[in-house]
Design a protein around this motif. Structure first.
Motif, PDB file in Angstrom:
ATOM      1  N   TYR A 110       0.932  -1.073   0.204  1.00 61.83           N
ATOM      2  CA  TYR A 110       0.144  -0.184   0.249  1.00 61.83           C
ATOM      3  C   TYR A 110       0.689   1.457  -0.225  1.00 61.83           C
ATOM      4  N   PHE A 151      -0.677   6.984   7.040  1.00 63.57           N
ATOM      5  CA  PHE A 151      -1.140   5.787   7.655  1.00 63.57           C
ATOM      6  C   PHE A 151      -0.837   5.208   9.023  1.00 63.57           C
ATOM      7  N   SER A 156     -16.645   5.870   8.174  1.00 60.56           N
ATOM      8  CA  SER A 156     -15.804   4.233   7.281  1.00 60.56           C
ATOM      9  C   SER A 156     -14.501   3.785   7.835  1.00 60.56           C
ATOM     10  N   TYR A 157     -13.788   4.330   8.690  1.00 61.65           N
ATOM     11  CA  TYR A 157     -12.717   3.319   8.799  1.00 61.65           C
ATOM     12  C   TYR A 157     -12.731   3.702  10.061  1.00 61.65           C
ATOM     13  N   LEU A 194      -7.966   5.822   5.994  1.00 59.31           N
ATOM     14  CA  LEU A 194      -7.274   5.224   6.131  1.00 59.31           C
ATOM     15  C   LEU A 194      -6.118   4.798   7.469  1.00 59.31           C
ATOM     16  N   THR A 195      -6.393   4.015   8.117  1.00 61.33           N
ATOM     17  CA  THR A 195      -5.136   3.931   8.888  1.00 61.33           C
ATOM     18  C   THR A 195      -4.194   2.759   9.334  1.00 61.33           C
ATOM     19  N   ASP A 230      -7.225   0.514  10.369  1.00 59.03           N
ATOM     20  CA  ASP A 230      -7.573  -0.747   9.893  1.00 59.03           C
ATOM     21  C   ASP A 230      -6.826  -1.923   8.990  1.00 59.03           C
ATOM     22  N   PHE A 231      -5.874  -2.487   8.803  1.00 64.73           N
ATOM     23  CA  PHE A 231      -5.175  -3.477   8.330  1.00 64.73           C
ATOM     24  C   PHE A 231      -5.604  -3.927   9.256  1.00 64.73           C
ATOM     25  N   TRP A 286     -17.298  -2.087   5.296  1.00 66.79           N
ATOM     26  CA  TRP A 286     -15.646  -2.327   5.619  1.00 66.79           C
ATOM     27  C   TRP A 286     -14.816  -2.794   5.035  1.00 66.79           C
ATOM     28  N   ARG A 337     -14.674  -1.965   1.851  1.00 65.48           N
ATOM     29  CA  ARG A 337     -13.925  -1.308   1.015  1.00 65.48           C
ATOM     30  C   ARG A 337     -12.531  -1.286   0.798  1.00 65.48           C
ATOM     31  N   LEU A 338     -11.762  -2.392   2.083  1.00 62.83           N
ATOM     32  CA  LEU A 338     -10.783  -2.711   2.572  1.00 62.83           C
ATOM     33  C   LEU A 338     -10.535  -3.409   0.933  1.00 62.83           C
ATOM     34  N   TRP A 345      -4.095  -4.798  -0.177  1.00 65.51           N
ATOM     35  CA  TRP A 345      -5.360  -5.386   0.327  1.00 65.51           C
ATOM     36  C   TRP A 345      -4.867  -7.057   0.375  1.00 65.51           C
TER      37      TRP A 345
END
Length: 202
Positions: A20, A79, A149-150, A156-157, A160-161, A186, A189-190, A196
């Motif tokens: 990413y 991130f 959303s996140y 995104l941060t 989330d991952f 979610w 979205r990822l 991802w």
């Protein structure tokens, strides 16, 4: 930089972060079935005998969440944020480790890893208990994602991952995601992110 990995759950998020962020890492695959993670050369990199490991010069860093943060800093990215959001990211790291991925990880081991390495059928009692605890944690996450959303802020941060790491295996490990529509959105979205969807080198 070298990123030591295997095609398993925790290395997945470190590899996804590297892709990413377009990090200039050399991916080094560690063959777990051959026991490479238990050999002396690897144990000098990580005395825990686990992947992932990030090697930067002579220094090494283990633990996937820390590696994601370091890669973000190396890339000068947001991130891993360095403002008031950082405390919230750490909160989600802690919550995830104690609740969401903790129990999803049990289901990952019982339903996917045990059969793959010849340890027999899943332990029905362990699966039932982990599924119950997972549902409780997923309800908390789903309620948060109804309004967001996140996990942290509007973008995104690393949180989330970190927290989503079991979701790519959801069907195979029998996560009851049908009960949690906000988590499903979610997840979708990822999945729009190529890094991802396909984190591992081919």
């Amino acid at each position: 930089m070298r990123l030591y990995y295997s095609e398993t759950m925790n290395p997945r998020k470190a590899c996804a972060a590297a892709r990413y962020l377009d990090s200039p890492v050399e991916f080094v695959r560690v063959d777990l079935q051959a026991g490479e993670h238990k050999k002396a050369d690897f144990l000098r990199l990580n005395p825990n005998g686990r992947v992932p490991v990030l090697q930067v010069g002579k220094a090494t860093l283990w633990e996937a969440n820390a590696i994601m943060c370091r890669l973000s800093d190396e890339a000068g990215a947001d991130f891993w944020p360095h403002d008031e959001r950082q405390i919230d990211v750490i909160r989600w790291f802690s919550w995830d480790a104690q609740h969401f991925t903790r129990h999803a990880g049990t289901l990952y081991f019982e339903n996917l890893i045990k059969p793959a390495i010849g340890l027999g059928a899943p332990d029905a009692a362990a699966v039932e208990l982990a599924t119950c605890h997972f549902r409780a944690a997923a309800a908390v996450l789903d309620a948060h994602l109804v309004q967001n959303s996140y996990l942290v802020g509007a973008a995104l941060t690393v949180a989330d991952f970190a927290t989503a790491v079991a979701l790519p295996y959801a069907e195979r490990i029998h996560l009851p995601l049908d009960e949690f529509p906000a988590i499903q959105r979610w997840r979708a979205r990822l999945n729009e992110l190529p890094a991802w969807r396909e984190p591992f080198p081919h």
